[in-house]
Write an enzyme that holds these catalytic residues in place. Structure first.
Site, PDB file in Angstrom:
ATOM      1  N   GLU A  22      -0.791   4.827  14.220  1.00 15.74           N
ATOM      2  CA  GLU A  22      -0.413   6.010  13.446  1.00 15.74           C
ATOM      3  C   GLU A  22      -0.583   7.280  14.276  1.00 15.74           C
ATOM      4  OE1 GLU A  22      -0.968   7.960   8.991  1.00 15.74           O
ATOM      5  OE2 GLU A  22      -2.349   6.389   9.653  1.00 15.74           O
ATOM      6  N   HIS A  61      -9.724   2.100   0.309  1.00 17.13           N
ATOM      7  CA  HIS A  61      -8.272   1.904   0.269  1.00 17.13           C
ATOM      8  C   HIS A  61      -7.873   1.408  -1.119  1.00 17.13           C
ATOM      9  CE1 HIS A  61      -4.268   1.168   1.198  1.00 17.13           C
ATOM     10  NE2 HIS A  61      -4.361   0.368   2.266  1.00 17.13           N
ATOM     11  N   PHE A  79       1.612  -3.660   3.859  1.00 13.82           N
ATOM     12  CA  PHE A  79       1.922  -4.997   4.369  1.00 13.82           C
ATOM     13  C   PHE A  79       3.403  -5.286   4.109  1.00 13.82           C
ATOM     14  CE2 PHE A  79      -2.633  -6.880   3.772  1.00 13.82           C
ATOM     15  CZ  PHE A  79      -3.055  -6.185   4.889  1.00 13.82           C
ATOM     16  N   CYS A  84       0.806  -1.220   0.000  1.00 11.44           N
ATOM     17  CA  CYS A  84       0.000   0.000   0.000  1.00 11.44           C
ATOM     18  C   CYS A  84       0.837   1.268   0.000  1.00 11.44           C
ATOM     19  CB  CYS A  84      -0.948  -0.008   1.197  1.00 11.44           C
ATOM     20  SG  CYS A  84      -1.929  -1.517   1.267  1.00 11.44           S
ATOM     21  N   HIS A  97      -2.486   7.588   6.715  1.00  9.56           N
ATOM     22  CA  HIS A  97      -2.779   6.298   6.086  1.00  9.56           C
ATOM     23  C   HIS A  97      -4.196   5.879   6.476  1.00  9.56           C
ATOM     24  CE1 HIS A  97      -1.954   2.540   4.143  1.00  9.56           C
ATOM     25  NE2 HIS A  97      -2.105   1.841   5.251  1.00  9.56           N
ATOM     26  N   LYS A 106      -9.366   8.067   2.982  1.00  9.32           N
ATOM     27  CA  LYS A 106      -9.846   6.704   2.733  1.00  9.32           C
ATOM     28  C   LYS A 106     -11.267   6.504   3.252  1.00  9.32           C
ATOM     29  CE  LYS A 106      -5.431   4.190   2.618  1.00  9.32           C
ATOM     30  NZ  LYS A 106      -4.462   5.256   2.975  1.00  9.32           N
TER      31      LYS A 106
END
Length: 417
Positions: free
Chosen positions: A316, A342, A403, A165, A305, A337
């Protein structure tokens, strides 16, 4: 070393809330949700039956029919966004040095639909290996940059970054570095993804990563909300023309913002879960600030994110508080998002565009779908809940984490003389 300055001179976007940059920006300002029941396939047997699809998409409205058939949707999306960005930039391709013009793109997966369809057809057949001759070229993640470079004749550096991502932001940082090191003048950079397929939904469902709020998909992506239950899968593309400042100035280009810094780190912790204290995230934001020569108090907006997962959102925020200290309470923070879903490898590209437009227009897009405060998050932070807010944005930082523990942060600021 005397580094070159890098500016943004063109934008292109194909997203679940708008198929052009102006439509995308209107959707962001107005807090529009792109989530709806899946139309690409029958999702009735899946745990998650909704996604943020690009609405009413017909590739042949944009691309020659024969060419479109050679492309997986992720490449189609890339071509469409790149075309808008090139037109927006006003670049005269006959007047630039094409050997110093490149394409660096991001995609976390590449041609997932193509791979799924070809393997499914083989399994359903009689065992005779009948595969489409375009199977491999359609599937490989780097084919997007190949098609883009062929169309525009860009003969400089050409490759795709694959960092889950974080791929789109990774691509932008790589393009930024080539230009400021004097190795190129212009890049088409960004990212695209088209993972709303049976394999995409099924795979993320198996990981328990997706929201299962099938009764109300439009409110399913709810970053920082107490009742968040996973992310909503999105698709699309974002393209940004990055250009060396003097090169852009010499041709009288419109300049949106200046790209001033970027950082990349690894969590070195877990294949899918973030570091619980946001260690990699705090490190990458600190590196981006140092690279840009900025202090924490120079940042006005962070496009986080913020995927709407129980662990990720908390880690975060911890990282932001560690890096920004007291200034964290003077920031606007938001997760777009919540509206787009996403977009995986394309997330960094469209979120960079959101950050650039926030700098240009003095408007911070909201985090929609906030209903209940999470006791694990500091309620005194301005997470820009539910409505856009007007403020001067001198500089915006955009985070993307992937990831494998990949982290990227990038900073855009108002252009100064």
């Amino acid at each position: 070393m005397n580094l070159k300055r890098v500016v943004v001179t063109g934008l292109g976007a194909l997203t679940p809330i708008g198929k052009t940059v102006p439509e995308f920006w209107e959707g962001l300002k107005n807090g529009v949700s792109g989530a709806a029941p899946i139309t690409r396939f029958d999702a009735s047997l899946f745990k998650t039956q909704f996604a943020c699809e690009v609405k009413d998409f017909d590739a042949e409205q944009y691309l020659d029919r024969k060419e479109a058939r050679k492309m997986d949707p992720f490449t189609q999306y890339a071509m469409i966004a790149a075309d808008e960005a090139i037109l927006d930039s006003g670049l005269d391709l006959e007047k630039i040095n094409l050997l110093r013009a490149g394409v660096i793109w991001g995609s976390g997966i590449g041609g997932l639909k193509t791979f799924q369809d070809e393997v499914s057809d083989f399994v359903r057949g009689d065992g005779t290996p009948r595969f489409n001759p375009f199977f491999i070229p359609k599937m490989i993640a780097d084919i997007s940059t190949g098609f883009i470079s062929i169309k525009y004749g860009f003969k400089g550096p050409n490759f795709v970054t694959v960092s889950a991502c974080a791929s789109g932001t990774n691509a932008l940082i790589d393009a930024f570095n080539y230009i400021r090191l004097g190795k190129a003048d212009v890049f088409i950079s960004g990212g695209s993804e088209a993972a709303v397929t049976e394999a995409g939904i099924g795979g993320f469902n198996a990981m328990k990563a997706l929201s299962q709020r099938n009764d109300a998909p439009e409110t399913a992506s709810r970053p920082f909300d107490k009742d968040r239950d996973g992310f909503v899968l999105g698709e699309g593309a974002g393209a940004i023309i990055l250009e060396e400042y003097e090169h852009a100035k010499a041709r009288g280009a419109k300049i949106y913002a200046e790209l001033v810094g970027g950082g990349m780190t690894a969590d070195a912790h877990h294949i899918t879960a973030p570091h619980p204290d946001g260690e990699g995230a705090s490190n990458v934001m600190q590196l981006a600030l140092e690279d840009a020569g900025l202090k924490p108090e120079d940042i006005d907006y962070i496009n986080v994110h913020g995927t709407s997962t129980p662990l990720g959102d908390v880690s975060e925020v911890k990282a932001i508080q560690k890096v920004f200290g007291d200034h964290a309470y003077k920031l606007n923070i938001s997760s777009t998002k919540s509206m787009t879903g996403h977009l995986l490898g394309a997330a960094g590209a469209i979120e960079a565009i959101a950050s650039i437009l926030a700098v240009q227009n003095g408007i911070v897009p909201p985090t929609i779908n906030h209903f209940t405060d999470d006791e694990n998050l500091d309620v005194h932070l301005n997470l820009t809940f539910n409505k856009a807010q007007k403020r001067e944005v001198r500089a915006a930082l955009s985070n993307t984490f992937g990831f494998g523990g990949h982290n990227c942060s990038i900073i855009f600021k108002k252009i100064a003389g």
